[in-house]
Design a protein around this motif. Sequence first.
Motif, PDB file in Angstrom:
ATOM      1  N   ARG A  19      11.083   5.218  -0.165  1.00 57.21           N
ATOM      2  CA  ARG A  19       9.707   4.801   0.114  1.00 57.21           C
ATOM      3  C   ARG A  19       9.186   5.623   1.274  1.00 57.21           C
ATOM      4  N   ALA A  49      -0.214  11.343  -6.096  1.00 59.20           N
ATOM      5  CA  ALA A  49      -0.857  10.045  -6.295  1.00 59.20           C
ATOM      6  C   ALA A  49      -1.963   9.871  -5.278  1.00 59.20           C
ATOM      7  N   THR A  57      -6.002   3.486  -8.294  1.00 58.05           N
ATOM      8  CA  THR A  57      -4.947   4.492  -8.156  1.00 58.05           C
ATOM      9  C   THR A  57      -5.008   5.551  -9.256  1.00 58.05           C
ATOM     10  N   TYR A  59      -2.356   8.908 -10.741  1.00 58.10           N
ATOM     11  CA  TYR A  59      -1.023   9.519 -10.631  1.00 58.10           C
ATOM     12  C   TYR A  59      -0.939  10.802 -11.446  1.00 58.10           C
ATOM     13  N   LYS A  64       4.141   9.237 -13.322  1.00 57.57           N
ATOM     14  CA  LYS A  64       3.665   7.954 -13.852  1.00 57.57           C
ATOM     15  C   LYS A  64       4.833   7.098 -14.323  1.00 57.57           C
ATOM     16  N   THR A  68       4.795   4.551  -7.172  1.00 58.01           N
ATOM     17  CA  THR A  68       3.704   3.612  -6.947  1.00 58.01           C
ATOM     18  C   THR A  68       3.105   3.849  -5.571  1.00 58.01           C
ATOM     19  N   SER A  70       0.423   2.517  -2.646  1.00 58.79           N
ATOM     20  CA  SER A  70      -0.208   1.264  -2.238  1.00 58.79           C
ATOM     21  C   SER A  70      -0.737   1.400  -0.819  1.00 58.79           C
ATOM     22  N   GLN A  81       6.127   4.442  -3.104  1.00 57.68           N
ATOM     23  CA  GLN A  81       7.426   3.995  -3.576  1.00 57.68           C
ATOM     24  C   GLN A  81       7.854   4.904  -4.710  1.00 57.68           C
TER      25      GLN A  81
END
Length: 115
Positions: A19, A49, A57, A59, A64, A68, A70, A81
């Motif tokens: 992360r 991203a 969002t 990507y 994909k 992720t 955020s 992530q």
Amino acid sequence: QVQLVESGGGLVQAGGSLRLSCAASGSIFSKNIMGWFRQAPGKQRELVASITTDSSTNYADSVKGRFTISRGDAKNTVYLQMNSLKPEDTAVYYCSAGSRLWIYWGQGTQVTVSS
């Protein structure tokens, strides 16, 4: 004045997770699209991203379903992530922010995925 600071890179085996975090100054975070780019040796920098101020969002096809992005609004931080990492994900990852153009950049953090 440093305005974007990345952290969380490192060495991981294929299939593992990492992360990344990017801490931004409040004014940058609240007014701009935030994004993660990466650049592998000998390759152009590519957008991985992005996330808008209302958390929409986008990507790259190559990530994909595995990555992720955020926003942590309380901490003015954007996260990436990364799951199911592959050796081809190895690159320096950069945090960026902007509206029409990517204006602000972090110093980058190295992600290395071993096979």
